[in-house]
Design a protein around this motif. Sequence first.
Motif, short mmCIF file in Angstrom:
data_model
loop_
_atom_site.label_atom_id
_atom_site.label_comp_id
_atom_site.label_asym_id
_atom_site.label_seq_id
_atom_site.Cartn_x
_atom_site.Cartn_y
_atom_site.Cartn_z
N UNK A 8 0.68 -1.18 -0.08
CA UNK A 8 -0.09 0.00 0.05
C UNK A 8 0.97 1.13 0.01
N UNK A 9 0.78 1.92 -1.09
CA UNK A 9 1.15 3.39 -1.22
C UNK A 9 0.61 4.35 -0.33
N UNK A 10 1.27 4.86 0.86
CA UNK A 10 0.64 5.84 1.67
C UNK A 10 0.83 7.31 1.03
N UNK A 11 2.33 7.40 0.85
CA UNK A 11 2.43 8.87 0.28
C UNK A 11 3.06 8.66 -1.08
N UNK A 12 2.75 9.41 -1.88
CA UNK A 12 3.53 9.10 -3.46
C UNK A 12 3.97 10.71 -3.92
N UNK A 13 5.14 10.85 -3.86
CA UNK A 13 5.62 11.99 -4.55
C UNK A 13 5.43 13.44 -3.73
N UNK A 14 5.27 13.18 -2.52
CA UNK A 14 4.69 14.63 -1.59
C UNK A 14 6.10 15.62 -1.57
N UNK A 15 5.51 16.60 -1.98
CA UNK A 15 6.47 17.78 -1.90
C UNK A 15 5.69 19.31 -1.31
N UNK A 30 -7.14 7.44 6.29
CA UNK A 30 -6.15 6.74 5.62
C UNK A 30 -5.34 7.47 4.20
N UNK A 31 -5.46 8.74 4.20
CA UNK A 31 -4.61 9.70 3.20
C UNK A 31 -3.36 9.97 3.54
N UNK A 32 -2.67 9.60 4.61
CA UNK A 32 -1.33 9.53 4.96
C UNK A 32 -1.05 10.97 5.76
N UNK A 33 -2.03 11.43 6.52
CA UNK A 33 -1.75 12.62 7.25
C UNK A 33 -0.83 12.13 8.40
N UNK A 34 -1.18 11.12 9.18
CA UNK A 34 -0.21 10.48 10.58
C UNK A 34 1.13 10.13 10.01
N UNK A 35 1.22 9.53 8.82
CA UNK A 35 2.56 9.12 8.07
C UNK A 35 3.33 10.18 8.15
N UNK A 36 2.79 11.34 7.27
CA UNK A 36 3.32 12.55 7.04
C UNK A 36 3.96 13.09 8.29
N UNK A 37 3.19 13.23 9.22
CA UNK A 37 3.70 13.92 10.50
C UNK A 37 4.75 13.19 11.20
N UNK A 38 4.68 11.68 11.05
CA UNK A 38 5.71 10.85 11.70
C UNK A 38 6.96 10.76 11.02
N UNK A 39 6.82 11.20 9.85
CA UNK A 39 8.26 11.18 8.89
C UNK A 39 8.74 12.49 9.51
N UNK A 40 8.06 13.75 9.45
CA UNK A 40 8.50 15.07 9.79
C UNK A 40 8.99 15.04 11.01
N UNK A 41 8.32 14.27 12.08
CA UNK A 41 9.02 14.11 13.42
C UNK A 41 10.18 13.09 13.44
N UNK A 42 10.68 12.37 12.50
CA UNK A 42 11.78 11.38 12.45
C UNK A 42 11.15 10.09 13.17
#
Length: 55
Positions: A8-15, A30-42
Amino acid sequence: MTKSFKERKVLKDVTFKISSEIKVIIGLNGSGKSTLLRIIAGIIKPDKGRIIING
């Protein structure tokens, strides 16, 4: 940046770029909001791409 969990692709080419104002991230479940924030937080690493903070 790109992030997948198994097949499952959660984020694709986000800039994006964030300036000093307050920002809000909205989207469907399920659009990737939490995943994006977890990536930003490291907490998790993106499969592709990078996060640059303060240059």
